[in-house]
Every structure is written in structure tokens, then in C-alpha cells.
Design a protein around this motif. Sequence first.
Motif, mmCIF file in Angstrom:
data_model
loop_
_atom_site.group_PDB
_atom_site.id
_atom_site.type_symbol
_atom_site.label_atom_id
_atom_site.label_comp_id
_atom_site.label_asym_id
_atom_site.label_seq_id
_atom_site.Cartn_x
_atom_site.Cartn_y
_atom_site.Cartn_z
ATOM 1 N N THR A 288 4.374 -6.224 7.686
ATOM 2 C CA THR A 288 5.061 -5.002 8.140
ATOM 3 C C THR A 288 4.348 -4.350 9.321
ATOM 4 O OG1 THR A 288 3.850 -3.682 6.527
ATOM 5 C CG2 THR A 288 6.010 -4.518 5.833
ATOM 6 N N THR A 289 3.256 -4.964 9.803
ATOM 7 C CA THR A 289 2.647 -4.471 11.044
ATOM 8 C C THR A 289 2.774 -5.564 12.100
ATOM 9 O OG1 THR A 289 0.423 -5.335 10.556
ATOM 10 C CG2 THR A 289 0.888 -3.090 9.817
ATOM 11 N N THR B 127 8.538 2.179 11.823
ATOM 12 C CA THR B 127 7.899 3.297 11.113
ATOM 13 C C THR B 127 6.379 3.299 11.301
ATOM 14 O OG1 THR B 127 7.934 1.916 9.126
ATOM 15 C CG2 THR B 127 9.688 3.553 9.336
ATOM 16 N N GLY C 156 -2.259 -6.594 7.516
ATOM 17 C CA GLY C 156 -3.262 -7.625 7.309
ATOM 18 C C GLY C 156 -4.137 -7.385 6.090
ATOM 19 N N LYS D 58 -10.004 -4.460 0.758
ATOM 20 C CA LYS D 58 -10.330 -5.894 0.764
ATOM 21 C C LYS D 58 -11.694 -6.077 0.092
ATOM 22 C CE LYS D 58 -9.884 -8.244 4.602
ATOM 23 N NZ LYS D 58 -9.691 -8.678 6.015
ATOM 24 N N ASP E 71 0.845 -1.203 0.000
ATOM 25 C CA ASP E 71 0.000 0.000 0.000
ATOM 26 C C ASP E 71 0.876 1.248 0.000
ATOM 27 O OD1 ASP E 71 0.393 1.079 2.650
ATOM 28 O OD2 ASP E 71 -1.128 -0.265 3.470
ATOM 29 N N LYS F 102 -5.443 -18.076 6.566
ATOM 30 C CA LYS F 102 -6.777 -17.524 6.301
ATOM 31 C C LYS F 102 -6.616 -16.303 5.409
ATOM 32 C CE LYS F 102 -9.711 -18.635 10.228
ATOM 33 N NZ LYS F 102 -10.561 -18.026 11.254
ATOM 34 N N GLU G 274 -9.018 -0.769 5.014
ATOM 35 C CA GLU G 274 -9.807 -2.005 4.933
ATOM 36 C C GLU G 274 -10.635 -2.072 3.646
ATOM 37 O OE1 GLU G 274 -9.881 -4.564 7.239
ATOM 38 O OE2 GLU G 274 -11.548 -5.637 6.302
ATOM 39 N N LYS H 97 -17.827 -8.690 6.959
ATOM 40 C CA LYS H 97 -16.363 -8.754 6.830
ATOM 41 C C LYS H 97 -15.903 -10.184 6.546
ATOM 42 C CE LYS H 97 -12.417 -7.672 9.678
ATOM 43 N NZ LYS H 97 -11.504 -6.770 9.022
HETATM 44 N N1 LIG Z 1 -6.062 -13.570 7.918
HETATM 45 C C1 LIG Z 1 -6.065 -13.557 9.218
HETATM 46 O O1 LIG Z 1 -5.879 -14.588 9.879
HETATM 47 C C2 LIG Z 1 -6.251 -12.261 9.939
HETATM 48 C C3 LIG Z 1 -6.003 -12.167 11.314
HETATM 49 C C4 LIG Z 1 -6.119 -10.925 11.937
HETATM 50 C C5 LIG Z 1 -6.470 -9.813 11.192
HETATM 51 N N2 LIG Z 1 -6.718 -9.937 9.861
HETATM 52 C C6 LIG Z 1 -7.056 -8.762 9.038
HETATM 53 O O2 LIG Z 1 -5.958 -7.875 9.077
HETATM 54 C C7 LIG Z 1 -6.439 -6.554 8.803
HETATM 55 C C8 LIG Z 1 -5.806 -5.588 9.768
HETATM 56 O O3 LIG Z 1 -4.419 -5.621 9.591
HETATM 57 P P1 LIG Z 1 -3.487 -4.391 9.991
HETATM 58 O O4 LIG Z 1 -3.864 -3.914 11.344
HETATM 59 O O5 LIG Z 1 -2.094 -4.808 9.717
HETATM 60 O O6 LIG Z 1 -4.006 -3.250 9.021
HETATM 61 P P2 LIG Z 1 -3.460 -2.607 7.659
HETATM 62 O O7 LIG Z 1 -2.964 -3.634 6.726
HETATM 63 O O8 LIG Z 1 -4.551 -1.706 7.187
HETATM 64 O O9 LIG Z 1 -2.235 -1.725 8.146
HETATM 65 C C9 LIG Z 1 -2.491 -0.663 9.029
HETATM 66 C C10 LIG Z 1 -1.835 0.627 8.543
HETATM 67 O O10 LIG Z 1 -0.434 0.529 8.747
HETATM 68 C C11 LIG Z 1 0.263 1.014 7.608
HETATM 69 N N3 LIG Z 1 1.545 0.314 7.592
HETATM 70 C C12 LIG Z 1 1.759 -1.012 7.392
HETATM 71 N N4 LIG Z 1 3.050 -1.305 7.592
HETATM 72 C C13 LIG Z 1 3.676 -0.161 7.914
HETATM 73 C C14 LIG Z 1 5.013 0.161 8.286
HETATM 74 N N5 LIG Z 1 5.933 -0.777 8.397
HETATM 75 N N6 LIG Z 1 5.295 1.453 8.561
HETATM 76 C C15 LIG Z 1 4.333 2.404 8.504
HETATM 77 N N7 LIG Z 1 3.042 2.150 8.195
HETATM 78 C C16 LIG Z 1 2.723 0.878 7.907
HETATM 79 C C17 LIG Z 1 -0.651 0.702 6.457
HETATM 80 O O11 LIG Z 1 -0.407 1.556 5.376
HETATM 81 C C18 LIG Z 1 -2.030 0.938 7.060
HETATM 82 O O12 LIG Z 1 -2.368 2.298 6.974
HETATM 83 C C19 LIG Z 1 -7.946 -6.617 8.911
HETATM 84 O O13 LIG Z 1 -8.498 -6.614 7.628
HETATM 85 C C20 LIG Z 1 -8.201 -7.953 9.567
HETATM 86 O O14 LIG Z 1 -9.439 -8.503 9.194
HETATM 87 C C21 LIG Z 1 -6.601 -11.125 9.219
#
Ligand SMILES: NC(=O)c1ccc[n+]([C@@H]2O[C@H](COP(=O)([O-])OP(=O)(O)OC[C@H]3O[C@@H](n4cnc5c(N)ncnc54)[C@H](O)[C@@H]3O)[C@@H](O)[C@H]2O)c1
Length: 383
Positions: A149-150, A192, A125, A96, A61, A162, A93, A171
Motif C-alpha cells: 500500500t506504499t 491516502t 515494507g 520489525k 498496521d 527478501k 520500523e 537492521k
Molecule cells: N524486503 C525488501 O526487499 C525491502 C526493500 C526495501 C525496503 N524494505 C523495508 O521496507 C520498510 C519501509 O517500507 P515503507 O516505506 O513502506 O514503510 P512503512 O511500512 O512503515 O509504511 C510507511 C507509513 O505509511 C503508512 N501507510 C502505508 N500504506 C498507507 C496508505 N495506503 N495510506 C496511508 N498510509 C499508509 C504506514 O502506516 C506507515 O506509517 C523498511 O523496513 C525497509 O527496510 C524492504
Amino acid sequence: MEAPSIHEANKHKKLGGRTMEIVRIGVTQPYDVLIGRGLLKEADKHLYPFVADKKVLIMTDDTIMKHGYLNQISEKLKTTAGAIHTISFQPGEEQKSMENVTRLVGHLADLNFSRQDVIIALGGGVIGDLAGFVASIYLRGIDFIQIPTTLLAAIDSSVGGKTAVDLPQGKNLVGAFYHPRLVLCDVDSFQTLEPHIFEDGCSELIKYGMIMNPRLLSELMDRTTPLQATDEELVEIVKECVEMKRKVVLEDEYDHGLRQLLNYGHTLGHAFEQCSQYQISHGRAVALGMSVFLQMADKINQLDDHYREQFDALLHQYHLLAEKYDYTAEELSKAMINDKKRRNSTITIVLPIAFGKCDLFQYPIDEFLSWFNEEWQKYEVYS
Ligand SMILES: NC(=O)c1ccc[n+]([C@@H]2O[C@H](COP(=O)([O-])OP(=O)(O)OC[C@H]3O[C@@H](n4cnc5c(N)ncnc54)[C@H](O)[C@@H]3O)[C@@H](O)[C@H]2O)c1
Ligand SMILES: [Zn+2]
């Protein structure tokens, strides 16, 4: 198997242990989760067996791209991969979506991607779930690699297979169980993250503690300062969570039993996300869901009165319970019964039975909803 304590493991590291941890997820097609510091700098070395001479599509992203991670990975792989393509989405989100799925499979076809080629999900995610789902359906499945990266993606969404996108009706309603070939987690990339995004990851960390690891929960509570994106212990913490996830996934890969424990806080959390049109983040929605369900559990499981106060205090430390959201029990109930945990006229929910232990409970939907209604009227956030 009991995971090692954060502190014990850290001692080990200071005594000259390895800088990269490897957790092997032994599903049908086993894969490794590599966790460490500075791993992106050597991405070519780790990714070589999966990308050599192949076409690679790196999905990310715009925020991640702005921080330079996309360039870094592309540079590293350019002499190894056959060809590198990149695509970046706006963060959020709403990416997705089925529209993006259609767009991405079309893009892969335009690029003549074959079954030999590979997708890399570089991000949180959202990117991981979208990329993983696209990888699972294009040509009935092509390889994909997760580079979380999170914190949330590292400890939860990148591992376990998943993948999903959302529908207007709810969702994660369209998805597949589809494992990556490798997960490469460089905890340095968390530096970051905006603090609130790091805190969202802490919500899933606290969840692990509450469902199956009282020691982790106490360690998080006993810390003199809340965990930070720069903390040295992150490698061990991520490893500990990935090991817990591995254990659950190996016992119940397709989410029929034990794995549903990972949904603690999520039935209601997903409802908050949906009712807010995804303005409430996943981590905060889940935190509120966990807190409300702990209050509900108090009643039937007769937990110690202090548990909810202690648990909410921990959520507050990470700014995860900042406000009470103004949704009616009716709106939330409607969203909850659309959730995947519904089975005909019953719903399976996860409730704490002790501090650091949860179990699955099945209720007739009507009974659950009237109970929720009653508890939601009483629900107050402790500050
Ligand atoms: N598949 C699964 O088993 C599972 C489990 C838990 C959550 N999820 C899904 O994960 C999603 C949430 O994931 P999330 O919290 O990572 O959200 P996200 O992917 O939206 O990331 C959150 C924010 O962090 C920013 N970002 C990411 N890496 C960065 C970095 N290294 N430095 C600076 N900014 C960064 C992104 O641009 C975004 O704005 C939801 O859609 C949830 O449903 C899936
Ligand atoms: Zn979650």
C-alpha cells in the motif's frame, strides 16, 4: 531487456491498453505481480485461487486500517476464505522485531493454522517484511500474499522475496529469502499516503534510475512537477520498476552479485536509520546514503562535476535531503560494518560509474572507512 519508457507505455494505455499489468516473476515457484487501479475492489477475484476455503490471517498496521483497507479486503474475502483473522500493529520500523515474530507464530499456532493456510501482508515494507518472515518460518513455510500500500513497497519490498526483522545490533539481520504467491498492487491506495511517505518511495524510484536506468532518471528530472500519488502514470512506473527488479532477482536471486546493486545508498542508509533509532525514514536515509556515495564515487570514478548537483537537485525536489544529520563518522562507520555487505576484512559497496549506471566495488574495510571518514567531513548538502 530495456523496460518501456513511461511515456511510450502511457501512450499505449491511452490507446486502449489493459488497465491491469501483470509481471511474472519466474523464480522456482513463479508468481504474478498484478498492478493496476481499482484492484482492491475486486480483491476476491484476484485472490480466489490462493485463499478459497483457507484460513487467512491479514496483517496490517493501524494507519492502513484507519483508511479502511483492512475492512475492504476482509469484506471482499469473507465469502471466499474459510475463515478470516486480522491483526494490526502500530505503524513504524520498530514492529520489525523478534518479539513480534514470536508473538505472531504463537498466534498462528493458537489459531491452528496449517500448511494449507495463508498470510496476507496488507501494508508498506514494514508489514511486508515482518509478515513474509513469519510466513517463511511457521511450519517451515506457509503461503503469503503481498498487498503493498506504499509506493516503496510496490516498487521494491513486495517483490523479490527478501523478508527480515531487525535486531538491536542492526537492521534486517534476521530474515529469509521467501517469495510471496501473489503481489496485488492497487496504485489507488497511494492516494491516502502522507506526502512524505510517498516521497520515501520516490527515493527507491530514483535509486532504480541511478543504478540501471538513465532514461528513467532523466524522465524524473525532466518532469515539470514532481511525481504525485494521484498521477495516472503510476501503474506504468510501478510496472517498470517491478520489471527491473525481476531482471535483477532472476539473475541473482540470493544476493551474491548483481542484486547487490539494489543496495545503492543502503550501506550508509541503514547506518543512518540505526543511529537515529529509526527516526529517519528508510527512503530519506537511503537518499542521503546515495548522495554521500555519489560524492565518494566522484573521486575514484571521475564522474562529471555536475552529476552530484543534478542528482541532489532531484532528491531535493522530493524533499529527501532536507537536513544534514549530525552523526560522527565513527558512529556511522560502526553501524556500517555491522551491515550484511561485510565480508571478513572487505566490504562490498555500490558506486555510480555514470549517470544511471552503478557497479559493485570491494574494498578492505580499513581503507573504505578512512575514505568515508574523509568524505563525510567534507559532505555538504546542496540546496
Ligand atoms: N524486503 C525488501 O526487499 C525491502 C526493500 C526495501 C525496503 N524494505 C523495508 O521496507 C520498510 C519501509 O517500507 P515503507 O516505506 O513502506 O514503510 P512503512 O511500512 O512503515 O509504511 C510507511 C507509513 O505509511 C503508512 N501507510 C502505508 N500504506 C498507507 C496508505 N495506503 N495510506 C496511508 N498510509 C499508509 C504506514 O502506516 C506507515 O506509517 C523498511 O523496513 C525497509 O527496510 C524492504
Ligand atoms: Zn530500500
